[in-house]
Scaffold this motif. Structure first.
Motif, short mmCIF file in Angstrom:
data_model
loop_
_atom_site.label_atom_id
_atom_site.label_comp_id
_atom_site.label_asym_id
_atom_site.label_seq_id
_atom_site.Cartn_x
_atom_site.Cartn_y
_atom_site.Cartn_z
N LEU A 151 0.82 -1.21 0.00
CA LEU A 151 0.00 0.00 0.00
C LEU A 151 0.86 1.26 0.00
O LEU A 151 0.61 2.20 -0.78
CB LEU A 151 -0.93 0.00 1.21
CG LEU A 151 -2.07 -1.01 1.20
CD1 LEU A 151 -2.83 -0.96 2.53
CD2 LEU A 151 -3.02 -0.76 0.05
N LEU A 152 1.86 1.31 0.88
CA LEU A 152 2.68 2.52 0.97
C LEU A 152 3.54 2.70 -0.28
O LEU A 152 3.81 3.84 -0.69
CB LEU A 152 3.56 2.45 2.21
CG LEU A 152 2.84 2.58 3.55
CD1 LEU A 152 3.82 2.38 4.71
CD2 LEU A 152 2.16 3.94 3.67
N SER A 153 3.98 1.61 -0.89
CA SER A 153 4.82 1.71 -2.08
C SER A 153 4.03 2.20 -3.29
O SER A 153 4.53 3.00 -4.08
CB SER A 153 5.45 0.35 -2.41
OG SER A 153 6.24 -0.11 -1.34
N LEU A 154 2.80 1.72 -3.42
CA LEU A 154 2.01 2.04 -4.62
C LEU A 154 1.00 3.15 -4.39
O LEU A 154 0.74 3.95 -5.31
CB LEU A 154 1.29 0.78 -5.10
CG LEU A 154 2.18 -0.41 -5.46
CD1 LEU A 154 1.32 -1.60 -5.89
CD2 LEU A 154 3.16 -0.03 -6.56
N TRP A 155 0.40 3.20 -3.21
CA TRP A 155 -0.64 4.19 -2.93
C TRP A 155 -0.37 4.87 -1.59
O TRP A 155 -0.99 4.51 -0.57
CB TRP A 155 -2.02 3.52 -2.89
CG TRP A 155 -2.38 2.83 -4.15
CD1 TRP A 155 -2.81 3.39 -5.31
CD2 TRP A 155 -2.37 1.41 -4.38
NE1 TRP A 155 -3.06 2.43 -6.25
CE2 TRP A 155 -2.78 1.20 -5.71
CE3 TRP A 155 -2.02 0.30 -3.60
CZ2 TRP A 155 -2.88 -0.07 -6.26
CZ3 TRP A 155 -2.09 -0.97 -4.14
CH2 TRP A 155 -2.52 -1.15 -5.45
N PRO A 156 0.57 5.82 -1.55
CA PRO A 156 0.84 6.52 -0.27
C PRO A 156 -0.43 7.11 0.31
O PRO A 156 -1.31 7.58 -0.43
CB PRO A 156 1.84 7.61 -0.67
CG PRO A 156 2.47 7.10 -1.92
CD PRO A 156 1.41 6.32 -2.64
N LEU A 157 -0.52 7.06 1.62
CA LEU A 157 -1.72 7.51 2.32
C LEU A 157 -1.78 9.03 2.36
O LEU A 157 -0.87 9.67 2.91
CB LEU A 157 -1.73 6.94 3.73
CG LEU A 157 -3.01 7.02 4.54
CD1 LEU A 157 -4.13 6.27 3.85
CD2 LEU A 157 -2.78 6.46 5.94
N PRO A 158 -2.81 9.65 1.76
CA PRO A 158 -2.93 11.12 1.81
C PRO A 158 -3.42 11.57 3.19
O PRO A 158 -4.61 11.62 3.46
CB PRO A 158 -3.96 11.42 0.73
CG PRO A 158 -4.79 10.20 0.62
CD PRO A 158 -3.89 9.04 0.97
N LEU A 159 -2.49 11.89 4.05
CA LEU A 159 -2.83 12.26 5.42
C LEU A 159 -3.12 13.75 5.53
O LEU A 159 -2.43 14.57 4.93
CB LEU A 159 -1.66 11.90 6.35
CG LEU A 159 -1.28 10.42 6.41
CD1 LEU A 159 -0.02 10.23 7.22
CD2 LEU A 159 -2.42 9.61 6.99
N TRP A 169 8.66 9.56 1.35
CA TRP A 169 9.08 8.81 2.54
C TRP A 169 8.16 7.64 2.80
O TRP A 169 8.59 6.58 3.28
CB TRP A 169 9.13 9.74 3.75
CG TRP A 169 10.24 10.73 3.68
CD1 TRP A 169 10.16 12.06 3.44
CD2 TRP A 169 11.64 10.44 3.84
NE1 TRP A 169 11.40 12.64 3.43
CE2 TRP A 169 12.33 11.66 3.68
CE3 TRP A 169 12.37 9.28 4.10
CZ2 TRP A 169 13.72 11.74 3.77
CZ3 TRP A 169 13.75 9.35 4.19
CH2 TRP A 169 14.41 10.57 4.04
N GLN A 170 6.87 7.80 2.48
CA GLN A 170 5.95 6.68 2.61
C GLN A 170 6.35 5.54 1.66
O GLN A 170 6.32 4.37 2.04
CB GLN A 170 4.52 7.12 2.33
CG GLN A 170 3.93 8.04 3.38
CD GLN A 170 2.43 8.20 3.20
OE1 GLN A 170 1.70 7.22 3.11
NE2 GLN A 170 1.97 9.44 3.15
N ARG A 171 6.70 5.91 0.43
CA ARG A 171 7.12 4.88 -0.53
C ARG A 171 8.39 4.17 -0.07
O ARG A 171 8.52 2.95 -0.19
CB ARG A 171 7.33 5.51 -1.91
CG ARG A 171 6.05 6.01 -2.57
CD ARG A 171 6.32 6.53 -3.96
NE ARG A 171 5.18 7.21 -4.52
CZ ARG A 171 4.16 6.61 -5.15
NH1 ARG A 171 4.18 5.28 -5.28
NH2 ARG A 171 3.14 7.29 -5.62
N LEU A 172 9.33 4.94 0.46
CA LEU A 172 10.57 4.34 0.96
C LEU A 172 10.28 3.40 2.14
O LEU A 172 10.87 2.32 2.24
CB LEU A 172 11.55 5.43 1.39
CG LEU A 172 12.14 6.27 0.24
CD1 LEU A 172 13.00 7.40 0.80
CD2 LEU A 172 12.95 5.40 -0.71
N LEU A 173 9.37 3.83 3.02
CA LEU A 173 8.97 2.96 4.12
C LEU A 173 8.31 1.70 3.59
O LEU A 173 8.55 0.59 4.10
CB LEU A 173 8.02 3.71 5.06
CG LEU A 173 7.44 2.91 6.23
CD1 LEU A 173 8.55 2.35 7.12
CD2 LEU A 173 6.48 3.77 7.05
#
Length: 326
Positions: A151-159, A169-173
């Protein structure tokens, strides 16, 4: 060489710092709950719950129970790895009882206490029970790591602010989490080939062979995704499924960090705070409460009934044996 007092001070400081951080975090969550509760039109929440059509409720219920069915199979992997002789239907029944208790009452009571008692009813000793429980925990969180990584790699969470987290950073995580999942598979392969067993608190643990490790990831991922689907079906509007699943995972981590059984309050506040929708907050909270009823409370009620039946059956067997020897 440092003195015992000096060497013992550092862990003590870390424990105090962690405890202080935990209290600050818990206070912030409580403050958010109070603030959100004041802003909610509870009459509108009740109306929104009453407006659900039966088909939506039925499909969401099926998704929630399917998530529990997937979780109930965790101990089958433990059965295969440990090699105990308890029949498959009984293993499924034990986990189907223990998992809802763990969700609603906490891992110590449900995940450990009820499993220990129920497995002992079927004659399984302490050491294999501990291995089965450890494998179930690994299964649950390995799927979490895999799903969160994807999820974080493909669809980072729009917070929303102030929790905004740069998508890069979300993708890296996410990539890091996928590496962790891959490293687990490699570790299982190496352990199987070399007959190596890691020791957890002095207990040598069996690791599953690579095919079973892949099954661990698949079954646990299915459970997390079905859980997310149950909430997504109940939410108003067209919220992307990846966003709903991401919020579920964030709330699960927060609930586990706070040791809050059932993520009570954390789930409600987390969804309201992290799930942007174009609708009023009342229908969103209605969806969370309906989700809690279907995913947490309904399986818990069924687990209580099943546990009472198991205890009653065990009591009858014990009474029958005592009459036989009398």
């Amino acid at each position: 060489m440092s003195s015992p007092t000096a060497s013992g001070e550092t862990p003590g400081r870390w424990r105090r710092a962690w405890r202080a951080l935990f209290l600050v975090f818990a206070a912030a969550v409580v403050a958010l709950i109070v603030q959100r509760a004041r802003d909610i039109d509870w009459g509108a929440v009740g109306t929104a719950i009453g407006d659900y059509d039966p088909v939506t409720v039925i499909v969401a219920t099926v998704a929630a129970l399917a998530a529990h069915a997937a979780a109930a199979s965790y101990d089958l992997i433990g059965k295969r790895v440990v090699g105990h002789a308890i029949a498959t239907p009984n293993v499924l029944l034990i986990n189907a009882v223990a998992f809802p208790f763990s969700l609603n009452l906490g891992a110590l009571i449900g995940g450990w206490g009820f499993r220990m008692r129920l497995y002992s009813r079927f004659g399984l000793g302490l050491r294999p029970v501990l291995e089965v429980i450890a494998l179930a925990v690994v299964t649950n969180w390995s799927g979490f790591v895999l799903v969160a990584g994807v999820l974080l790699s493909l669809w980072p969470l729009p917070l929303p602010q102030p929790w905004a987290f740069d998508p890069l950073w979300q993708r890296l995580l996410g990539v890091a989490l996928l590496i962790v999942a891959g490293a687990y598979l490699v570790t299982c392969a190496v352990a199987t080939r070399r007959d190596w067993r890691p020791r957890i608190r002095g207990v040598a643990m069996h690791l599953p062979a690579p095919p079973l490790a892949v099954l661990q990831l698949a079954v646990s991922s299915a459970s997390w995704l079905l859980m997310s689907a149950a909430l997504a079906l109940l939410l108003p509007g067209q919220v992307p499924f990846a966003h709903v699943a991401g919020v579920i995972l964030v709330c699960a981590v927060a609930g586990a960090a706070l040791h809050v059984p059932g993520s009570l309050g954390v789930l409600e506040v987390g969804v309201l705070a992290l799930l942007p929708t174009d609708s009023e907050p009342a229908p969103v909270l209605a969806a969370v409460l309906a989700f809690r009823a279907l995913y947490y409370l309904l399986p818990f009620l069924l687990a209580v009934i099943a546990y009472a039946a198991l205890e009653w059956r065990a009591h009858r067997r014990a009474s029958g044996r005592s009459r036989t020897y009398a």
